[in-house]
Design a protein around this motif. Structure first.
Motif, PDB file in Angstrom:
ATOM      1  N   SER B  16      -5.040   1.479   4.674  1.00 55.06           N
ATOM      2  CA  SER B  16      -3.772   2.148   4.393  1.00 55.06           C
ATOM      3  C   SER B  16      -4.039   3.468   3.711  1.00 55.06           C
ATOM      4  O   SER B  16      -5.066   3.666   3.053  1.00 55.06           O
ATOM      5  N   GLY B  18      -2.386   5.772   1.090  1.00 45.75           N
ATOM      6  CA  GLY B  18      -1.312   5.757   0.105  1.00 45.75           C
ATOM      7  C   GLY B  18      -0.490   4.495   0.291  1.00 45.75           C
ATOM      8  O   GLY B  18      -1.023   3.391   0.331  1.00 45.75           O
ATOM      9  N   GLU B  19       0.809   4.664   0.456  1.00 45.19           N
ATOM     10  CA  GLU B  19       1.682   3.508   0.617  1.00 45.19           C
ATOM     11  C   GLU B  19       1.695   3.045   2.070  1.00 45.19           C
ATOM     12  O   GLU B  19       2.014   1.909   2.379  1.00 45.19           O
ATOM     13  N   ARG B  20       1.350   3.980   2.972  1.00 41.01           N
ATOM     14  CA  ARG B  20       1.547   3.723   4.394  1.00 41.01           C
ATOM     15  C   ARG B  20       0.380   2.913   4.954  1.00 41.01           C
ATOM     16  O   ARG B  20      -0.773   3.332   4.867  1.00 41.01           O
ATOM     17  N   SER B  21       0.717   1.771   5.507  1.00 46.06           N
ATOM     18  CA  SER B  21      -0.325   0.944   6.104  1.00 46.06           C
ATOM     19  C   SER B  21      -0.612   1.456   7.512  1.00 46.06           C
ATOM     20  O   SER B  21       0.309   1.677   8.294  1.00 46.06           O
TER      21      SER B  21
END
Lengths: 154, 266, 260
Positions: B16, B18-21
């Motif tokens: 991932s 950051g927050e984005r997988s």
């Protein structure tokens, strides 16, 4: 071909840098590479040197013949002990010469000036000049003037 | 689907940013000596996959085995040794802008071999010949067209005779002739030097035309894996949508909105 | 409470950034190119683009600053009848303060920004990744020669700036305003000391060069690899570099000349 040219320019650049350093050292700071010029040391004691610093010039008739090596405080006599280097080719300064702390211009640097005496004996390494004249301190000068002024009114 | 000899094994990798997988539990295999195409819509992290294989990025979990070695467990110097066996063709070509074409191709050899100047010059000429740009030896990268730059980059990628060549979007922004040339070159290189090739692309036709093995990534997982024909024959709606370029389907036309009511209130 | 937490968090972020930059600095210094000939070639290339190409701006600015200083100094000193001291004023202000600081500021604008942009562009066009893929450390191949060239060049440029400034000042005060030539030089020579003034100025320039080049290469290396990101990183190099120079100058001046 291109890299040859850039090497040449970099060479010039570094040479220019060294030249600038040498120029600054010699012309601007007066650093003499032959600073080990033969000198002999003479001392003098002053009541007040008022802002004379080491490396200040020592002059005869306005010509620099040496410089101040060090300034220390003579604890026993409560006087300033100034050690100076005089060029050894100026070897004919009579022992009874007098030395004064002078100022170049109104606000300029302090320097030492030697007035030539008449003795047959000359100064040599380690001799002392006894006839010294302290710096003119502006405050003293003004108070003298005021004092004298009061006197003449009487 | 049955793969006997895997050169690269990606096992349960999650990654991932950051927050984005980007990947969730992705597993795929890249067979030795074949051309594998990894396809998928833009933004599914196909380039990220190549960077994970080259260990320029580390996965959050899972393992990647290159020729049996877990590349993320290697020390720096061991990793650099493994990377010598890899060549990579970057999307932009990534030719070193301050070197000529010849110097670019000679660079990996100067770094990693003890060849003398004569031998290096011979190999450079040879590699340039194989991409058909022998006349461009002394040009600077800025003087090359996009297609030529990519071919020079390809010559550089194969300068050390790697076992694995990775192609990052080789066809993007190329005219049909350059595309054709690249397709032919990739095929030729793979067959003549027994290189394992990994091709990341969203150009369906070109990729399917040369790939022996195809993986389709979408939404952080592998939605299809198999030979080009198997993929073509697939009746999975997502695969069909991607292959045929249909605007709407399982992959929605609209970008997901978090909170519609909130936006309307604004 | 929340604001204290935020402050703490941003402080931690900041410390982390400083730490990362510090590690980066150490890594790029100690990972010099292994092969001597290659590293010399790389260094020469960078010395050319960082140093030689900054020469014109340094010489011209130096000369003009020297000329302005003389003009200003002369008009004030003439009121006290000590025009000769213009040499002293010129040399001391140039050597101690103006040439390291102004050279470093110009260097941040001219060479620093171009270093950042160049490295950022190499990152954006994947050249840095490409080095990594070839098993070549980009810190060693790209960053280290640029960093070292920057550190070497700035003190040299500062010396050239001083010399050019003094020649410019001499032109104005002696040739134009009519200050006596001998007095101009002797007032200078009496007050300028090689160690306290010239060497301290050089040390200042060296400190600035480390900081500015460090900021420049780090910003390039860490920038967001898009055209917007490179633009921002370039701006940051100039802004952060200039601030760092001026702040550091205060600290160094206090340490060197503070004990009057």
């Amino acid at each position: 071909m291109r890299s040859k040219r850039s090497e040449l320019m970099v060479g010039c650049f570094i040479v220019l840098g060294v030249a600038a350093l040498v120029y600054l050292a010699v012309q601007v700071s007066g650093l003499a590479f032959s600073s080990k010029k033969d000198t002999y040391q003479v001392v003098a004691r002053f009541d007040d040197i008022a802002g004379l610093t080491s490396r200040a010039k020592v002059s005869i008739a306005g010509v620099a013949v040496g410089n101040v090596e060090s300034i220390t405080f003579d604890k026993d006599l409560y006087m300033a002990l100034v050690t100076m280097n005089i060029d050894s080719d100026v070897n004919n300064i009579p022992t009874d010469s007098s030395i004064a702390v002078l100022t170049s211009g109104l606000l300029g640097e302090k320097y030492l000036g030697i007035s030539i005496g008449a003795d047959d004996e000359m100064l040599k390494n380690g001799s002392e000049i006894y006839d010294t004249q302290s710096a003119l301190v502006l405050e003293t000068l003004i108070s003298q003037f005021l004092f004298k002024g009061g006197d003449s009114e009487k | 689907m049955s793969v006997v000899d895997a050169y690269i094994k990606v096992q349960n990798v999650s990654f991932s940013r950051g927050e984005r997988s980007i990947y969730e539990n992705v597993s795929l295999t890249i067979p030795r000596g074949k051309i594998t195409a990894v396809m998928g819509p833009s933004g599914t992290g196909k380039t990220t996959l190549l960077r994970l294989i080259a260990a320029q990025l580390a996965p959050d979990s899972g393992k990647i085995l290159v020729d049996g070695q877990d590349v993320h467990a290697l020390s720096r110097s061991e990793l650099y040794k493994v990377r010598k066996k890899m060549g990579m063709l970057f999307q932009s070509g990534a030719l070193f802008s301050d070197m000529t074409v010849a110097e670019n191709i000679a660079f990996p050899m100067e770094e990693h071999t003890k060849y003398d100047a004569k031998k290096i010059a011979d190999i450079v000429a040879d590699k340039l010949y194989s991409v058909g740009l022998r006349g461009a030896v002394n040009l600077m990268p800025s003087e090359l067209s996009g297609g030529m730059a990519r071919r020079v980059a390809l010559a550089r990628a194969i300068a050390l005779d790697p076992e694995l060549v990775m192609y990052d979007e080789p066809f993007t922004g190329q005219d049909p002739i350059s595309k054709g040339v690249l397709v032919k070159l990739i095929r030729q290189l793979n067959d003549s030097a027994h290189i394992t090739s990994v091709l990341v692309s969203h150009d369906v036709e070109e990729s399917l035309s040369i790939a022996d093995h195809v993986c389709i990534l979408a939404g952080g997982r592998v939605i299809a894996e198999g030979s080009a024909d198997e993929i073509r024959a697939s009746d999975d709606p997502e695969v069909k949508q991607f292959l045929n370029g249909e605007p709407d389907g399982p992959v929605p036309f609209h970008y997901p909105e978090e909170d519609v009511s909130g936006r309307v209130a604004l | 409470m929340k604001s204290i937490g935020l402050l703490g968090a941003s402080l931690l972020d900041w410390l982390e950034a400083v730490g990362r930059a510090g590690i980066f600095l150490v890594q790029s210094i100690f990972r010099l190119p292994v092969r001597f000939k290659e590293s010399v070639n790389l260094l020469v290339k960078q010395l050319y683009s960082v140093g030689v190409l900054s020469l014109v701006i340094i010489i011209v600015s130096g000369a003009f600053i020297g000329m302005v200083l003389s003009l200003q100094g002369y008009s004030i000193l003439a009121k006290f009848g000590s025009e000769e001291a213009v040499g002293q004023l010129l040399a001391l202000s140039l050597l101690r303060e103006l040439s390291p600081v102004v050279t470093a500021l110009l260097f941040a604008g001219r060479a620093g920004s171009s270093l950042t942009a160049e490295i950022g562009l190499m990152k954006a066009t994947e050249q840095l990744s490409s080095f990594e893929m070839m098993g070549v450390d980009p810190l060693r191949r790209v960053i280290a020669p640029r960093f070292i060239a920057g550190v070497i060049c700035l003190p040299i440029l500062s010396l050239i700036f001083s010399a050019s400034g003094i020649l410019g000042g001499h032109l104005v005060s002696v040739e134009w305003l009519g200050v006596y030539d001998g007095a101009f030089w002797s007032s200078m020579q009496q007050s300028v000391y090689f160690d306290t003034d010239i060497l301290n100025g050089l040390i200042k320039a060296l400190c600035f060069s480390v900081v500015v080049t460090w900021i420049a290469v780090y910003q390039g290396y860490e920038c967001v690899p898009t055209s917007e990101g490179i633009g921002k990183a370039t701006t940051r190099t100039v802004v952060l570099g200039s601030l760092a120079i001026l702040a550091l100058d205060f600290v160094l001046t206090a340490a060197m000349f503070g004990d009057f």
